[in-house]
Design an enzyme around this catalytic site. Structure first.
Site: not given
Length: 445
Positions: A102, A241, A243, A245
């Protein structure tokens, strides 16, 4: 979760090369997951990753483990976490696996699973995978080994899904948008979504090289985005960000718009359109200004523990559709099954277009309270600072002074020996002094 050996609240995560993020562990994890998931019938797994250089190594290890258990893997290449959740659903795969850490630096990585419906794996399945990890690897017969393939149109499928969450009667024509993809998994997705909806797009953080993910770009560091929005005289900026999400936005004046403000805009617009079902879920860290602004609109508000997992659980418990963390995880259950930065950003853009209002003006109905956070390190094993009488006394005194115009929150970090002291109120100087007063009491323990 306390009895888990490997799975945390957001899958398995750590520094690459150190247990558990090693090739041998991840190979065995793939095998163990394959053994458990094969019991459910389907033998197809979707695997996506972000742009970290270690993703190549880890997806190969996962593939080998899954194949040994008789499951086939379909690779998406770099793809946002919510895209993998979506593709898992549409391909009717038994599970989706995301290789990502992430918003963390490139030298970390992690493994996260989605079930067939695009939600987190049930606890009993994670526990069954952990139980298999304790066994020796055995390989299925050669004729039953799994295969590997690529989903060549994965990006296009997800781009169309994102566009489908934006109202058909609206367009982004005339809007200039700066989008920051954190050199992460949305680099080839978000700019195209915005362009195809009509926006003029300036893209930054879209040149991943394997080691620059989240580095001075993206939702965790919006300074580059703020500067570019002002330089380009853009209408707004959108930061995702690594990834995809999380989303943080920037208005045309360069002001940061966080997850609390984004949820306020989306919830208010849902109310105006008659589409809001129930209330909204925030966390213990959500700004008091959000709670008061929603209250004025008659929208119920509930706080969950910090973590998008707990926001989702609270939404499911109450039967509500919208939840968010101030860090930018925004969950819209009428649109998708997990936090999706692109989809959340599109709903804010729809509110701007429909109401002919700037992002700055859309935020004006919510007054953010000053919120001061101080991290205090303590010696593990030296007693619980939160149970200390002196700390309790100082905290109670501050709470009494603030009354119903402020909040105090003390909580332990889940990953380090830290106490997080948060004080919120109307006067910044006052809450700063109060936060340091409580922090000093914690330090003295």
């Amino acid at each position: 979760m306390s009895n888990r050996k490997y799975f945390g609240t957001d899958g398995i995560r750590g520094r690459v090369g150190n247990a558990p993020i090693t090739p041998d562990f991840v190979l065995k994890l793939g095998w163990a997951a394959g053994k458990v998931l094969a019991r459910h019938g389907s033998r197809k797994i979707i695997i996506g990753k972000d742009t970290r250089i270690s993703g190549y190594m880890l997806e190969s290890a996962l593939e080998a483990g899954l194949a040994a258990a008789g499951l086939s893997a379909s690779f998406t290449g770099p793809m946002p976490t919510p895209a993998v959740a979506y593709l898992t659903r549409t391909f009717r795969a038994e599970a989706g696996i995301v290789i990502s850490a992430s918003h963390n630096p490139f030298y970390d990585n992690g493994i996260k699973f989605f079930s067939i419906d695009g939600t987190k794996l049930p606890d009993d399945v994670e526990e069954a995978i952990e139980a298999e990890m304790e066994k020796e690897i055995t390989c299925v017969d050669s004729a039953e080994l799994g295969k590997a393939s690529r989903i060549v149109d994965a990006a296009g499928r997800y781009i169309e899904f994102c566009k489908g969450t934006f109202p058909n009667e609206l367009s982004l024509n005339g809007l200039k948008v700066v989008v920051d993809c954190a050199n992460g998994a949305t680099y080839h997705i978000a700019p195209n979504v915005l362009r195809e909806l009509g926006a003029t797009v300036i893209a930054i953080g879209c040149e991943p090289n394997g080691v620059n993910i989240n580095e001075e770009v993206g939702a965790t560091d919006v300074r580059a985005l703020q500067a570019r929005v002002l330089a380009e005289k853009a209408d707004l900026g959108i930061a995702l960000d690594g990834d995809g999400d999380r989303v943080i936005m920037v208005d045309h004046e360069g002001n940061k718009v966080d997850g609390d403000q984004i949820m306020y805009i989306i919830a208010r617009e849902g109310l105006r359109q008659g589409q809001l079902r129930g209330g909204a879920v925030g966390t213990l860290m959500s700004n008091m200004g959000l709670e008061l602004a929603l209250k004025q609109l008659g929208i119920p508000f509930s706080r969950a523990k910090v973590g998008d997992r707990y926001v989702l659980e609270k939404l499911q418990e109450k039967g509500w559709r919208i939840g968010a963390e101030n860090s930018g995880h925004v969950i819209l259950l009428d649109k998708t099954t997990t936090g999706d930065g692109i989809v959340a950003g599109l709903q804010v853009l729809a509110a701007m277009v429909r109401n002919h209002m700037s992002l700055h003006d859309l935020c004006s109905g919510m007054k953010m309270f000053p919120q001061i956070l101080v991290n205090v390190r303590y010696t593990a094993g030296s007693g619980d600072p939160l149970e200390n009488e002196a700390v309790k006394a100082v905290t109670a005194d501050v709470e009494a002074t603030l009354g119903n115009r402020g909040r105090v929150l003390l909580r332990k970090s889940g990953t380090e020996p830290l106490i997080r002291v948060m004080v919120e109120g109307e006067d910044e100087a006052q809450v700063t002094a109060f936060a340091h007063r409580i922090a000093d009491a914690v330090k003295a323990v």
